[in-house]
Design a protein around this motif. Structure first.
Motif, mmCIF file in Angstrom:
data_model
loop_
_atom_site.group_PDB
_atom_site.id
_atom_site.type_symbol
_atom_site.label_atom_id
_atom_site.label_comp_id
_atom_site.label_asym_id
_atom_site.label_seq_id
_atom_site.Cartn_x
_atom_site.Cartn_y
_atom_site.Cartn_z
ATOM 1 N N ASP A 1 3.432 2.709 9.447
ATOM 2 C CA ASP A 1 2.033 2.149 9.806
ATOM 3 C C ASP A 1 1.663 2.978 11.329
ATOM 4 O O ASP A 1 1.148 2.177 12.314
ATOM 5 C CB ASP A 1 2.023 0.498 10.117
ATOM 6 C CG ASP A 1 0.493 0.144 10.187
ATOM 7 O OD1 ASP A 1 -0.338 0.618 9.325
ATOM 8 O OD2 ASP A 1 0.704 -1.097 10.940
ATOM 9 N N GLU B 1 0.865 -1.219 0.056
ATOM 10 C CA GLU B 1 -0.203 0.081 -0.025
ATOM 11 C C GLU B 1 0.825 1.421 0.045
ATOM 12 O O GLU B 1 0.497 2.317 -0.728
ATOM 13 C CB GLU B 1 -0.942 0.107 1.010
ATOM 14 C CG GLU B 1 -1.993 1.142 1.144
ATOM 15 C CD GLU B 1 -3.176 1.237 2.112
ATOM 16 O OE1 GLU B 1 -3.764 2.186 2.217
ATOM 17 O OE2 GLU B 1 -3.408 -0.041 2.561
ATOM 18 N N TYR B 2 1.963 1.242 0.797
ATOM 19 C CA TYR B 2 2.880 2.172 0.824
ATOM 20 C C TYR B 2 3.429 2.820 -0.569
ATOM 21 O O TYR B 2 3.395 3.834 -0.962
ATOM 22 C CB TYR B 2 3.764 2.187 1.937
ATOM 23 C CG TYR B 2 5.151 3.001 1.514
ATOM 24 C CD1 TYR B 2 5.132 4.368 1.894
ATOM 25 C CD2 TYR B 2 6.337 2.386 0.957
ATOM 26 C CE1 TYR B 2 6.380 5.282 1.690
ATOM 27 C CE2 TYR B 2 7.215 3.257 0.493
ATOM 28 C CZ TYR B 2 7.542 4.542 0.951
ATOM 29 O OH TYR B 2 8.551 5.369 0.550
ATOM 30 N N LEU C 1 1.989 5.829 6.405
ATOM 31 C CA LEU C 1 1.971 4.263 5.793
ATOM 32 C C LEU C 1 3.246 3.542 5.894
ATOM 33 O O LEU C 1 3.304 2.464 6.209
ATOM 34 C CB LEU C 1 1.403 4.497 4.196
ATOM 35 C CG LEU C 1 -0.016 4.835 3.881
ATOM 36 C CD1 LEU C 1 -0.164 5.006 2.471
ATOM 37 C CD2 LEU C 1 -1.130 3.743 4.397
ATOM 38 N N TYR C 2 4.223 4.180 5.643
ATOM 39 C CA TYR C 2 5.640 3.751 5.750
ATOM 40 C C TYR C 2 5.776 2.998 7.073
ATOM 41 O O TYR C 2 6.374 1.996 7.334
ATOM 42 C CB TYR C 2 6.657 4.616 5.176
ATOM 43 C CG TYR C 2 7.936 4.002 5.229
ATOM 44 C CD1 TYR C 2 8.329 3.567 3.872
ATOM 45 C CD2 TYR C 2 8.918 3.952 6.257
ATOM 46 C CE1 TYR C 2 9.709 2.792 3.610
ATOM 47 C CE2 TYR C 2 10.116 3.592 6.053
ATOM 48 C CZ TYR C 2 10.639 2.732 4.870
ATOM 49 O OH TYR C 2 11.943 2.286 4.688
ATOM 50 N N ARG D 1 -5.469 0.938 4.674
ATOM 51 C CA ARG D 1 -4.780 1.656 5.812
ATOM 52 C C ARG D 1 -4.689 3.070 5.656
ATOM 53 O O ARG D 1 -4.960 4.014 6.463
ATOM 54 C CB ARG D 1 -3.293 1.064 5.885
ATOM 55 C CG ARG D 1 -3.075 -0.247 6.470
ATOM 56 C CD ARG D 1 -1.571 -0.212 6.878
ATOM 57 N NE ARG D 1 -0.646 -0.648 5.596
ATOM 58 C CZ ARG D 1 0.339 0.050 5.860
ATOM 59 N NH1 ARG D 1 0.711 0.999 6.620
ATOM 60 N NH2 ARG D 1 1.268 0.003 4.661
ATOM 61 N N SER D 2 -4.916 3.536 4.453
ATOM 62 C CA SER D 2 -4.953 4.955 3.890
ATOM 63 C C SER D 2 -6.504 5.618 4.428
ATOM 64 O O SER D 2 -6.264 6.633 5.134
ATOM 65 C CB SER D 2 -4.813 5.192 2.440
ATOM 66 O OG SER D 2 -3.688 4.557 2.046
ATOM 67 N N PHE E 1 -7.666 1.445 -0.413
ATOM 68 C CA PHE E 1 -6.549 1.339 0.532
ATOM 69 C C PHE E 1 -6.975 1.292 1.791
ATOM 70 O O PHE E 1 -7.001 2.464 2.361
ATOM 71 C CB PHE E 1 -5.571 2.059 0.100
ATOM 72 C CG PHE E 1 -5.262 2.023 -1.405
ATOM 73 C CD1 PHE E 1 -3.947 1.334 -1.611
ATOM 74 C CD2 PHE E 1 -5.664 2.783 -2.467
ATOM 75 C CE1 PHE E 1 -3.628 1.069 -2.901
ATOM 76 C CE2 PHE E 1 -5.182 2.795 -3.600
ATOM 77 C CZ PHE E 1 -4.060 1.725 -3.944
#
Length: 359
Positions: free
Chosen positions: A293, A238-239, A290-291, A335-336, A333
């Protein structure tokens, strides 16, 4: 107690000089304090550093202009140089305790904190190679090969450079040089330094000196580890995908704001350019969150930005609108979306966050 040995009075005098653009007056403040036997480390960390912090705070509150902020910072840098140049040249070359390199992360141009650390370490007896701002990692590694220092001290103020910091940390360790990190980018408690595998984190110059004096074990030279080894969540890609979509995301949010935030239609070209920069920062902080988390990295940036905008007469609601547009673009996405929702809640709940380094 003489006024010239009272650090609060010295801070007041130095602040007045730097905000007035009076370089000679600023140097006179520290010269007079030295003449009254105030030691250099106290001047660096208890007078000059707090004044520099205030420069950033006053800019954030819109009480000084960008030009004043830049001028004041430049004067503070010259004050530090004036202090350093009072010492015998040979003193800085011997390094009775050893040799270290101090540098900013690639892309990081806030070099003042790293300069303070360098000067304190020199006072403590270290030979310091200060590489300054924005040192590309390949050049940093070449320097370490040439000098073989006891440690690498890596400074970062803006969290969006943490992926680059991760690359530098692993590259230094791969050639057997331990890494001490510092600066606001690594989190108030060094949480991001630990996540990225740094050997140690130091909250300030005195702590960095203590870490070095206690000794650091050299890592065994090895093949550079991959980012996913430290951050297993990166396996979801995702990142990487969102980072690669950055130009498109910035353009789409800016385009959609025209229709969903009517006030923007009256913006001048300069205002629109600034808005585009703000959107780019927003996306960059989301990518960095994101990188790592870590949603708090994103929400802290948003609440700080909301305060900056409000101080300049721009409603924080414009940020929420931008976040909703961004969520529409990133609907696949998870997590985003979770981080954007947390950011929206933080702004609408008006919860203050710690200030990232000013731009």
């Amino acid at each position: 107690m003489s006024d010239l040995t009272d650090v609060s009075e010295l801070r007041r005098r130095l602040w007045e000089a730097v905000v007035d653009g009076d370089e000679y007056g600023a140097v006179d403040v520290v010269d007079a304090a030295l003449a009254e036997s105030v030691d250099e480390e106290t001047l660096l960390l208890e007078v000059i550093a707090p004044v520099q912090e205030r420069i950033g705070s006053e800019w954030a509150a819109n009480r000084i202009t960008v030009a004043q902020e830049h001028a004041a910072t430049a004067i503070n840098e010259r004050v530090v140089a004036a202090l350093a140049h009072r010492r015998p040249a040979a003193e800085g070359r011997t390094g009775r305790l050893g040799r270290v390199t101090v540098s900013c992360v690639d892309g990081e141009w806030h070099a003042f904190p790293a300069r303070l650390v360098s000067e304190v370490l020199r006072l403590r007896g270290w030979r310091v190679d200060f590489l300054g701002a924005q040192t590309p990692t390949p050049h940093l590694i070449a320097h370490l090969h040439h000098t073989n220092p006891d440690a690498m001290l890596l400074s970062g103020s803006i969290p969006t450079h943490l992926p680059a910091a991760h690359t530098a940390i692993t590259a230094c360790q791969a050639i057997g040089v331990p890494v001490v990190t510092g600066g606001r980018a690594f989190g108030p408690d060094g949480r991001y330094a630990r996540a990225l595998g740094a050997d140690r984190w130091a909250a300030d110059a005195r702590e960095a000196a203590a870490v070095l004096e206690a000794g650091l074990r050299r890592p065994a030279p090895s093949v550079t580890r991959q980012a996913v080894d430290d951050l297993p969540h990166l396996v979801d890609q995702e990142y990487t995908t969102v980072a690669q979509s950055r130009p498109r995301l910035v353009k789409q949010v800016l385009t959609d704001l025209d229709s969903r935030f009517p006030a923007m239609r009256a913006y001048s070209d300069a205002q629109r350019e600034r808005t585009a920069e703000d959107i780019a920062h927003l996306v960059d902080f989301l990518v960095t969150a994101l990188y790592l988390d870590d949603a708090s990295l994103f929400t802290d940036f948003l609440t700080w930005t909301a305060g900056i905008l409000e101080a300049r007469g721009v409603p924080a609601h414009s940020l929420v609108t931008g976040l909703r547009i961004l969520a529409d673009q990133l609907h696949d996405f998870p997590r985003s979306l979770g981080m954007i929702e947390a950011g929206t809640d933080a702004i609408e709940g008006d919860r203050p966050g710690p200030a990232p380094a000013h731009e």
